[in-house]
Design an enzyme around this catalytic site. Structure first.
Site, short mmCIF file in Angstrom:
data_model
loop_
_atom_site.label_atom_id
_atom_site.label_comp_id
_atom_site.label_asym_id
_atom_site.label_seq_id
_atom_site.Cartn_x
_atom_site.Cartn_y
_atom_site.Cartn_z
CE LYS A 1 -4.35 1.00 0.34
NZ LYS A 1 -5.78 0.32 -0.14
CG ASP B 1 -7.21 3.20 -0.95
OD1 ASP B 1 -7.86 1.98 -0.59
OD2 ASP B 1 -7.40 4.15 0.25
#
Ligand code: NDP
Ligand code: 2IT
Length: 445
Positions: free
Chosen positions: A126, A166
């Site tokens: 991430k 995201d």
């Protein structure tokens, strides 16, 4: 708390005392896994849990850029490469002022288990930045993305690490990031997912997280011989995940009565139909406006600073951000008779709220299972890029649907307790086994 979990968490907390979101994510997984690991000493001996909680690599970098007034702005960029035991690091980029190491480490940690659950060959990662795209011009967003990629490009690659979107990173940002990567490397490769269709994207990727989350809820409902027909649903957020969750619920005969953003929520008791949803998509994706404007357009109630959890419903779909359902809000949902919660967002329920859902024995699908359709379809985008082919909408949607059904079955297999399915334990254990076995195969690395 289990004594082994307590001892394990003490070390995690001592190492990085300030990272409370990371501790929250790790503790939940440790609580599910500790009894399983005690029964399977090969994992204990190889210290898999200790290793899995330590990022393989954490990259942090300066992102300087020039705003429209010619002033220099400085943000911080990150990429957490958490685990590559079963495939290249894979996971989104988040651009939001709240981004820090704790948030990205929790997201990267969750991603490892989620990606394993999809059954596809993707590791976990991430990244992101504390950059706030809100109120920025397209030009400023482009300048920022170009500067961000000017450092990130040396750490990623189609067989190394493949980022995606995201919060705050959608089609526009992926375009600018891809353009800069291509320029720096002089290579047209599937380096990011969530790309537009005319340069390597996959049909259904924009829809996939929301659709997948509803497919997962549909499978949970089937275990009770129930369906979406005439169910009242509340959805939080109004971004990518919330929009396509709403679309699929409408298609399956349910009624969505709320949406929200960080300023407040709308309550439309008549239900958000396809026409109203098209208005939301235009408002949020093109005009980049606030959800308040929906209430003005359709003459319904708007509650500034509120979240939807007090509204009576059958099913709830948190689709905004972490820790958006407190313990009291979880209790309110249960008191109001909620039968299921399917998490589109990552870790949207606080730990003591999760306890309330589990004690009440409702159908509770945690984020790492329920929202895995997004990254699964990203992996399908990677497959299409490798093949240099693109599949039809029907083909991708069918694959997504199958993946969510199989993922639900795995959670049931590992989470069944008499007449109840504990999807938290199910997802954590099922996600763990594949990664842990790969780590055993690879030796001490
Ligand atoms: P978007 O940026 O498209 O939308 C985010 C929405 O959540 C907006 O309505 C935003 O409101 C709201 N929101 C964001 N932060 C906060 C906050 N701190 N408090 C209240 N509201 C907030 O993001 P996505 O829809 O892509 O992501 C939503 C969630 O789903 C995240 O948890 C993400 O990690 C998760 N997720 C996303 C996937 C994907 O494929 N995109 C895949 C799997 C999970 P505002 O506009 O006011 O900021
Ligand atoms: O949290 C997530 O799974 C995502 N933001 C999607 C990641 C991806 O690589 O598609």
């Amino acid at each position: 708390m289990d004594k082994n979990v307590e001892a394990f968490m003490e070390e995690i907390i001592a190492k990085d005392p300030g990272e409370k979101e990371f501790h929250q994510a790790v503790q939940e997984v440790a609580e599910s896994l500790m009894p399983f690991i005690e029964k399977n000493p090969k994992y204990k001996k190889a210290k898999i849990l200790e290793r899995i909680a330590e990022p393989e690599r954490a990259i942090m970098f300066r992102v300087p850029w020039l705003d429209d007034n010619g002033e220099i702005q400085i943000n911080r960029g990150y990429r957490i490469q958490m685990n590559s035991a079963i495939g290249p690091y894979k996971g989104g980029l988040r651009f939001h002022p709240s981004v820090n190491l704790s948030i990205l480490k929790f997201l990267a940690f969750e991603q490892v288990f989620k990606n394993s659950l999809t059954t596809l060959p993707i590791g976990g990662g991430k990244g992101g930045s504390d950059f706030d795209p809100k109120g920025k011009s397209d030009n400023e967003v482009m300048k920022f993305c170009q500067s961000f990629m000017s450092e990130l490009f040396r750490h990623i690659g189609p067989n190394t690490d493949v980022p995606a979107g995201d919060i705050g990173v959608g089609g526009r940002e992926i375009g600018y990031l891809f353009g800069q990567y291509k320029r720096l490397r002089n290579e047209f490769t599937g380096i990011l997912t969530g790309k537009a269709l005319n340069w390597g994207g996959s049909l259904i990727r924009p829809e996939a997280t929301g659709y997948g989350c509803v497919y997962f809820a549909q499978e949970m409902l089937k275990t009770k011989k129930d369906s979406f027909k005439d169910k009242t649903c509340i959805v939080s957020g109004s971004g990518n995940v919330a929009q396509f969750t709403t679309e699929k619920i409408i298609q399956l005969g349910g009624k969505v009565v709320t949406l929200s953003d960080s300023s407040g929520m709308i309550y439309d008791p008549d239900g958000i139909d396809e026409k109203k949803l098209a208005y939301v998509m235009e408002l949020k994706n093109i005009k980049r406006g606030r959800i308040k404007e929906y209430a003005e357009e359709y003459n319904c109630d708007y509650y500034a600073g509120k979240r939807p959890w007090e509204i009576e419903c059958d099913l709830a779909f948190p689709s905004a951000t972490q820790n958006e359902i407190s313990k009291n809000e979880a209790q309110k949902l249960v008191d109001n008779g909620v039968i299921g919660v399917s998490e589109g967002a990552n870790m949207p329920t606080e730990a003591d709220g999760v306890e309330i859902f589990l004690d009440a024995k409702i159908l509770y699908g945690p984020g790492k299972a329920a929202n895995a359709g997004g990254v699964a379809t990203s992996a399908l985008e990677m497959s299409q890029n490798s093949l240099r082919l693109s599949w039809s909408r029907e083909e991708v949607d069918e694959r997504l649907h199958n993946i969510m059904c199989r993922l639900h079955e795995s959670c049931v297999r590992y989470g069944k307790e008499n007449n109840f399915v504990n999807y938290v334990n199910g997802a954590n254990i099922a996600g763990f086994v594949k990664v842990a076995d790969a780590m055993l195969d690879h030796g001490v690395v």
